[in-house]
Scaffold this active site. Structure first.
Site, PDB file in Angstrom:
ATOM      1  N   HIS A   1       0.810  -1.221   0.000  1.00  0.00           N
ATOM      2  CA  HIS A   1       0.000   0.000   0.000  1.00  0.00           C
ATOM      3  C   HIS A   1       0.848   1.278   0.000  1.00  0.00           C
ATOM      4  O   HIS A   1       0.324   2.372  -0.199  1.00  0.00           O
ATOM      5  CB  HIS A   1      -1.018  -0.005   1.158  1.00  0.00           C
ATOM      6  CG  HIS A   1      -0.469   0.376   2.489  1.00  0.00           C
ATOM      7  ND1 HIS A   1      -0.138  -0.528   3.463  1.00  0.00           N
ATOM      8  CD2 HIS A   1      -0.178   1.594   3.013  1.00  0.00           C
ATOM      9  CE1 HIS A   1       0.309   0.118   4.526  1.00  0.00           C
ATOM     10  NE2 HIS A   1       0.304   1.395   4.282  1.00  0.00           N
TER      11      HIS A   1
ATOM     12  N   ASP B   1      -0.592  -7.360   1.473  1.00  0.00           N
ATOM     13  CA  ASP B   1       0.114  -6.070   1.582  1.00  0.00           C
ATOM     14  C   ASP B   1       1.643  -6.251   1.605  1.00  0.00           C
ATOM     15  O   ASP B   1       2.311  -5.879   2.563  1.00  0.00           O
ATOM     16  CB  ASP B   1      -0.378  -5.348   2.849  1.00  0.00           C
ATOM     17  CG  ASP B   1      -0.083  -3.866   2.811  1.00  0.00           C
ATOM     18  OD1 ASP B   1       0.379  -3.386   1.759  1.00  0.00           O
ATOM     19  OD2 ASP B   1      -0.291  -3.198   3.846  1.00  0.00           O
TER      20      ASP B   1
ATOM     21  N   SER C   1       4.323   1.917   8.278  1.00  0.00           N
ATOM     22  CA  SER C   1       3.980   0.887   7.297  1.00  0.00           C
ATOM     23  C   SER C   1       5.171   0.457   6.463  1.00  0.00           C
ATOM     24  O   SER C   1       6.004   1.281   6.097  1.00  0.00           O
ATOM     25  CB  SER C   1       2.928   1.414   6.336  1.00  0.00           C
ATOM     26  OG  SER C   1       1.680   1.282   6.921  1.00  0.00           O
ATOM     27  N   GLY C   2       5.183  -0.816   6.135  1.00  0.00           N
ATOM     28  CA  GLY C   2       6.269  -1.351   5.307  1.00  0.00           C
ATOM     29  C   GLY C   2       7.470  -1.737   6.133  1.00  0.00           C
ATOM     30  O   GLY C   2       8.324  -2.495   5.698  1.00  0.00           O
TER      31      GLY C   2
HETATM   32  N1  ARG Z   1      -1.038   1.977   7.297  1.00  0.00           N
HETATM   33  C1  ARG Z   1      -0.144   2.693   8.113  1.00  0.00           C
HETATM   34  C2  ARG Z   1       0.974   3.371   7.323  1.00  0.00           C
HETATM   35  O1  ARG Z   1       0.873   3.540   6.155  1.00  0.00           O
HETATM   36  C3  ARG Z   1       0.360   1.943   9.252  1.00  0.00           C
HETATM   37  C4  ARG Z   1      -0.649   1.359  10.120  1.00  0.00           C
HETATM   38  C5  ARG Z   1      -0.090   0.971  11.372  1.00  0.00           C
HETATM   39  N2  ARG Z   1      -1.023   0.649  12.381  1.00  0.00           N
HETATM   40  C6  ARG Z   1      -1.931   1.402  12.997  1.00  0.00           C
HETATM   41  N3  ARG Z   1      -2.303   1.024  14.160  1.00  0.00           N
HETATM   42  N4  ARG Z   1      -2.414   2.464  12.500  1.00  0.00           N
HETATM   43  O2  ARG Z   1       1.928   3.859   7.876  1.00  0.00           O
END
Ligand code: ARG
Length: 322
Positions: A96, A146, A241-242
């Site tokens: 993502h 992902d 993320s990642g």
């Molecule tokens: N999707 C998020 C990002 O792009 C990270 C999510 C991590 N977890 C959470 N509890 N929000 O950085």
């Protein structure tokens, strides 16, 4: 006083040579390494072993040597995601991070960095050759599949500060493992971002418990892992993320998860959800083993020669501005 002009021909020649030999080199970031013999663009360095580990008396590795596989993925010059080094050409991250519509040329990556505002002599800047997104990304779940593999245009040069993480075995028993995650994600619900790489020890949360916490509206796929320190309210957040979730097994660090999603960040009820690396192992291995390295201009030039040239040019450059 003006800089001497008599030697200008040589730096010019060197610059040309360097541009030819190292297409991704930038002046602000060095690609050299203090111990030349350890310079290795190949995957012959041990994974999951921060250097000096176990050799410090009652001490800790300094922050910049503790997580040498950490990558910062930048878009348009800003940190957007974490990642991890698998070998000289491959970085593992979340699919993502490469949302549709984003131009691939606008992404770049940094390794050997802990403070995002300070590139130092261990920092390397890398360009992307191609990104391979898992075919099930967003297919069975809004953030399912992902996982992304990023192939770099030129190889990472390993050093005490830049090293690969190990992939886990497919049958790893995660029970009672001590796992850590690292990243530059948000450090407050207000959206404050951290400049320093942060670490958090996160206990793994059994799947059924995690599903209970999320309830029926957010279902968890078998390929997902949950972790959070509910007591101390430690969790991953946007910008992490990642990045990797790593656990130590017999003195070797293995990456078991990729930061993927979650509901909120500091809400104790909702653990962080990670892509389970073991689940995607054969897909990861297949691409790493079958995709050829991108062509290098003058591949016969060894990385140590390239790094020596880069060092020389840095020195000449600084002489010219003195
Ligand atoms: N999707 C998020 C990002 O792009 C990270 C999510 C991590 N977890 C959470 N509890 N929000 O950085």
């Amino acid at each position: 006083m003006a800089a001497p002009t008599s030697g200008l021909g040589l730096p010019g020649y060197l610059l040309l040579l360097l541009l030819l030999t190292s297409p991704t080199w930038v002046t602000s970031v060095s690609r050299r390494h203090p111990k030349d013999q350890a310079n290795s663009p190949s995957s012959d360095v041990a994974c999951g072993q921060p250097v000096l580990q176990g050799k410090l008396l009652g001490g800790e590795l300094t922050r910049d040597r503790k997580w040498p596989w950490q990558v910062s993925v930048h878009y348009s010059g800003f940190h957007v995601c974490g990642g991890s080094i698998l070998n000289a050409y491959w970085v593992l991250t979340a699919a993502h991070c490469f949302a549709r519509g984003k131009k691939l040329q606008t992404f770049d990556m940094y390794v050997g960095i802990t403070n995002l505002e300070v590139a130092n002599r261990h920092t390397q800047w890398l360009e992307i050759n191609q990104v391979i997104i898992h075919p099930t990304f967003e297919m069975f779940h809004p953030v399912g599949g992902d996982v992304a593999l990023v192939q770099l245009k030129s190889p990472i040069v390993f050093s005490d500060f830049v090293l690969p993480i190990c992939l886990p075995p497919s049958n790893l028993n995660l029970h009672n493992m001590s796992c850590w995650t690292t990243g530059w994600g948000m450090i407050s619900p207000q959206g404050e971002t951290g400049k320093e790489l942060l670490e958090a020890q996160l206990p793994l949360i059994p799947k059924f418990q995690c599903q209970l916490l999320y309830g029926l509206t957010s279902y968890l796929l078998p390929e997902m892992l949950c972790a959070a320190d509910i007591k101390n309210m430690k969790n991953v957040c946007e910008g992490d993320s990642g990045g990797p979730l790593v656990c130590k097994l017999n003195e070797t660090w293995l990456q078991i998860g990729i930061v993927s999603w979650g509901r909120g960040c500091a809400q104790p009820l909702y653990p962080g959800v990670f892509a389970n690396v073991s689940y995607f192992l054969s897909w990861i291995r297949y691409y790493m083993e079958t995709v050829p390295n991108p062509p290098q201009i003058l591949p016969s030039l060894s990385s140590s020669l390239r790094n020596n040239l880069s060092t020389l040019l840095t020195i000449m450059g600084s002489l010219l501005v003195l």
